[in-house]
Write an enzyme that holds these catalytic residues in place. Sequence first.
Site, PDB file in Angstrom:
ATOM      1  CB  THR A 135      59.452  28.865  15.687  1.00 58.78           C
ATOM      2  OG1 THR A 135      57.841  28.826  15.377  1.00 58.78           O
ATOM      3  CG2 THR A 135      59.894  27.594  16.475  1.00 58.78           C
ATOM      4  CG  ASP A 136      54.512  31.076  16.323  1.00 57.43           C
ATOM      5  OD1 ASP A 136      54.889  30.283  15.813  1.00 57.43           O
ATOM      6  OD2 ASP A 136      53.668  31.897  16.068  1.00 57.43           O
ATOM      7  CD  GLU A 137      55.441  25.969  14.011  1.00 52.92           C
ATOM      8  OE1 GLU A 137      54.938  24.852  13.886  1.00 52.92           O
ATOM      9  OE2 GLU A 137      55.470  26.989  12.648  1.00 52.92           O
ATOM     10  CE1 TYR A 161      61.201  24.291  12.466  1.00 49.76           C
ATOM     11  CE2 TYR A 161      58.861  25.101  13.040  1.00 49.76           C
ATOM     12  CZ  TYR A 161      60.399  25.279  12.966  1.00 49.76           C
ATOM     13  OH  TYR A 161      60.611  26.448  12.714  1.00 49.76           O
ATOM     14  CE  LYS A 165      64.125  26.862  15.587  1.00 47.04           C
ATOM     15  NZ  LYS A 165      65.528  27.360  15.048  1.00 47.04           N
TER      16      LYS A 165
HETATM   17  P1  NAD Z   1      64.857  27.549   5.431  1.00 47.05           P
HETATM   18  O1  NAD Z   1      64.363  26.293   5.569  1.00 47.05           O
HETATM   19  O2  NAD Z   1      64.122  28.254   4.355  1.00 47.05           O
HETATM   20  O3  NAD Z   1      66.207  27.738   5.437  1.00 47.05           O
HETATM   21  C1  NAD Z   1      67.303  27.235   6.125  1.00 47.05           C
HETATM   22  C2  NAD Z   1      68.406  27.250   5.634  1.00 47.05           C
HETATM   23  O4  NAD Z   1      69.332  26.783   6.580  1.00 47.05           O
HETATM   24  C3  NAD Z   1      68.700  26.753   4.366  1.00 47.05           C
HETATM   25  O5  NAD Z   1      69.628  27.688   3.562  1.00 47.05           O
HETATM   26  C4  NAD Z   1      69.656  25.748   4.645  1.00 47.05           C
HETATM   27  O6  NAD Z   1      70.305  25.190   3.374  1.00 47.05           O
HETATM   28  C5  NAD Z   1      70.309  25.891   5.987  1.00 47.05           C
HETATM   29  N1  NAD Z   1      70.808  24.665   6.633  1.00 47.05           N
HETATM   30  C6  NAD Z   1      69.973  23.721   6.982  1.00 47.05           C
HETATM   31  N2  NAD Z   1      70.636  22.722   7.660  1.00 47.05           N
HETATM   32  C7  NAD Z   1      71.694  23.168   7.782  1.00 47.05           C
HETATM   33  C8  NAD Z   1      73.116  22.923   8.457  1.00 47.05           C
HETATM   34  N3  NAD Z   1      73.215  21.449   9.101  1.00 47.05           N
HETATM   35  N4  NAD Z   1      74.168  23.636   8.330  1.00 47.05           N
HETATM   36  C9  NAD Z   1      74.211  24.653   7.790  1.00 47.05           C
HETATM   37  N5  NAD Z   1      73.269  25.127   7.185  1.00 47.05           N
HETATM   38  C10 NAD Z   1      72.044  24.391   7.276  1.00 47.05           C
HETATM   39  O7  NAD Z   1      64.120  28.317   6.880  1.00 47.05           O
HETATM   40  P2  NAD Z   1      63.500  29.743   7.059  1.00 47.05           P
HETATM   41  O8  NAD Z   1      62.085  29.948   6.951  1.00 47.05           O
HETATM   42  O9  NAD Z   1      64.495  30.871   6.673  1.00 47.05           O
HETATM   43  O10 NAD Z   1      63.909  29.790   8.723  1.00 47.05           O
HETATM   44  C11 NAD Z   1      65.018  30.103   9.191  1.00 47.05           C
HETATM   45  C12 NAD Z   1      65.021  30.115  10.868  1.00 47.05           C
HETATM   46  O11 NAD Z   1      63.869  30.940  11.361  1.00 47.05           O
HETATM   47  C13 NAD Z   1      64.577  28.591  11.394  1.00 47.05           C
HETATM   48  O12 NAD Z   1      65.393  28.532  12.375  1.00 47.05           O
HETATM   49  C14 NAD Z   1      63.372  28.577  11.637  1.00 47.05           C
HETATM   50  O13 NAD Z   1      63.138  27.753  12.792  1.00 47.05           O
HETATM   51  C15 NAD Z   1      63.085  30.121  12.209  1.00 47.05           C
HETATM   52  N6  NAD Z   1      61.544  30.422  11.918  1.00 47.05           N
HETATM   53  C16 NAD Z   1      61.122  30.391  10.906  1.00 47.05           C
HETATM   54  C17 NAD Z   1      59.839  30.955  10.564  1.00 47.05           C
HETATM   55  C18 NAD Z   1      59.034  30.947   9.230  1.00 47.05           C
HETATM   56  O14 NAD Z   1      57.972  31.634   9.229  1.00 47.05           O
HETATM   57  N7  NAD Z   1      59.656  30.633   8.058  1.00 47.05           N
HETATM   58  C19 NAD Z   1      59.088  31.639  11.828  1.00 47.05           C
HETATM   59  C20 NAD Z   1      59.746  31.660  12.839  1.00 47.05           C
HETATM   60  C21 NAD Z   1      60.997  31.143  13.201  1.00 47.05           C
HETATM   61  P1  TYD Z   2      53.145  26.139   6.953  1.00 46.96           P
HETATM   62  O1  TYD Z   2      53.372  27.236   6.186  1.00 46.96           O
HETATM   63  O2  TYD Z   2      53.690  24.877   6.706  1.00 46.96           O
HETATM   64  O3  TYD Z   2      53.680  26.749   8.516  1.00 46.96           O
HETATM   65  P2  TYD Z   2      53.461  26.215   9.797  1.00 46.96           P
HETATM   66  O4  TYD Z   2      52.994  24.907   9.927  1.00 46.96           O
HETATM   67  O5  TYD Z   2      55.145  26.182  10.441  1.00 46.96           O
HETATM   68  O6  TYD Z   2      52.496  27.189  10.815  1.00 46.96           O
HETATM   69  O7  TYD Z   2      51.666  26.224   7.252  1.00 46.96           O
HETATM   70  C1  TYD Z   2      50.871  27.228   7.700  1.00 46.96           C
HETATM   71  C2  TYD Z   2      49.427  26.790   7.919  1.00 46.96           C
HETATM   72  O8  TYD Z   2      48.814  26.514   6.600  1.00 46.96           O
HETATM   73  C3  TYD Z   2      49.308  25.695   8.887  1.00 46.96           C
HETATM   74  O9  TYD Z   2      48.141  25.891   9.807  1.00 46.96           O
HETATM   75  C4  TYD Z   2      49.197  24.516   7.839  1.00 46.96           C
HETATM   76  C5  TYD Z   2      48.437  25.247   6.745  1.00 46.96           C
HETATM   77  N1  TYD Z   2      48.574  24.706   5.101  1.00 46.96           N
HETATM   78  C6  TYD Z   2      47.668  24.148   4.522  1.00 46.96           C
HETATM   79  O10 TYD Z   2      46.386  24.232   4.915  1.00 46.96           O
HETATM   80  N2  TYD Z   2      47.821  23.613   3.307  1.00 46.96           N
HETATM   81  C7  TYD Z   2      49.178  23.594   2.831  1.00 46.96           C
HETATM   82  O11 TYD Z   2      49.328  22.922   1.720  1.00 46.96           O
HETATM   83  C8  TYD Z   2      50.091  23.949   3.611  1.00 46.96           C
HETATM   84  C9  TYD Z   2      51.641  23.839   2.989  1.00 46.96           C
HETATM   85  C10 TYD Z   2      49.873  24.441   4.900  1.00 46.96           C
END
Ligand code: NAD
Ligand code: TYD
Length: 354
Positions: A135-137, A161, A165
């Site tokens: 992630t960018d975070e 989180y 990561k």
């Molecule tokens: P998500 O929370 O929707 O899905 C995570 C999946 O991992 C779920 O299916 C869960 O059951 C599985 N899981 C959790 N713990 C596990 C374990 N111990 N063993 C096996 N499976 C397990 O997450 P997402 O949003 O699809 O993100 C996927 C990846 O991308 C993550 O690594 C996250 O850090 C990264 N990412 C997400 C975003 C975003 O905006 N959602 C952006 C950048 C990077």
């Molecule tokens: P989120 O979807 O949780 O992603 P991340 O924190 O990983 O960027 O949140 C996106 C942005 O929206 C973040 O700045 C927090 C804000 N946010 C709200 O303002 N209200 C909400 O209820 C949630 C879930 C997020």
Amino acid sequence: MKNRVIVTGGAGFIGSNFILQWIAQEPGIVINLDKLTYAGNLRNLEQVSGHQHYSFVHGDICDRELVSDLLERNQPRAIVHFAAESHVDRSIHGPDDFVRTNVQGTFSLLEAVRAYWSALNESERADFRFLHVSTDEVYGSLGPGDAPFSESTPYSPNSPYSASKAASDHLVRAYHHTYGLPTLTTNCSNNYGPFQFPEKLIPLMILNARKGKPLPVYGDGQNVRDWLYVLDHCEAIRIVLAKGVPGQNYNIGGWNEKPNIEIVQTICALLDELSPKDPVVPHKDLITYVKDRPGHDRRYSMDARKIERELGWRPRETFETGIRKTVEWYLSNEAWIEEVTSGSYRQWIAKHYA
Ligand code: NAD
Ligand code: TYD
């Protein structure tokens, strides 16, 4: 070995989109290893559940014996590692699972993969890839005038989180540097699109707005994120897997920075048009400013020029096209919403927004 991949976390938001895209566009076989936490949902994969190129294994990435056995039996040419705890707010309430899955789980997976990879013959070892999805975070928070994050920006994670990561990214880096494991790391900005669990900003706002519930905007609503449509992220991962240079990191972003309040207003305007019979219209009347997230990062911004220059990837969707598709998807998938918003989801919402 040819084009057979193991995907971890494939029942989650991005992983399931990745598998659906993979099955539609790649000739190879995909094996999905997922623990099915609250965030994992096999319904996301219904379209491919009977496909001969897809199989599911219910298991934990921390279970080294299971992972080693899976590697031995399937002889994959790559691992695409999505499995993680992914929600910042949950990491603030309870960081244990984040350290367990994101740090210990990635470590355990790397150890199993290292043993498997070491026993391959020379050409198989050279072809193998461990792609770690991050992630960018991990780069921390920017001020309004700061330059975007590049691949050489020092890590500065601020939430449990992002710290977990960052730790996993460092382990992946070390396995390349020390053991020569052919790793690739992608750092992506905020994703949105179909199958996103409605604890994250965009789906939460769509669902609340439809029901006439308050739209909880943290702080002053001016925190900035760079939003990318999920299928663009999935395509970028496939390109990095095919063409990325082992040991390298690639930033992936949407070139689409927006303050949260603007995202919420856009969703409200789309719902006014697409769902005019909802209980409260205009939907923007539901916007409610609430207490800020502790340690809330102010701004993320991605410099994604490296992946464009070296691998030829750029996002296909604009925010306008992507957010419209996303709102339409949530409007036409009520059964999915019903299922994921039962039980434990209600408990989370009650606890967090109390
Ligand atoms: P998500 O929370 O929707 O899905 C995570 C999946 O991992 C779920 O299916 C869960 O059951 C599985 N899981 C959790 N713990 C596990 C374990 N111990 N063993 C096996 N499976 C397990 O997450 P997402 O949003 O699809 O993100 C996927 C990846 O991308 C993550 O690594 C996250 O850090 C990264 N990412 C997400 C975003 C975003 O905006 N959602 C952006 C950048 C990077
Ligand atoms: P989120 O979807 O949780 O992603 P991340 O924190 O990983 O960027 O949140 C996106 C942005 O929206 C973040 O700045 C927090 C804000 N946010 C709200 O303002 N209200 C909400 O209820 C949630 C879930 C997020």
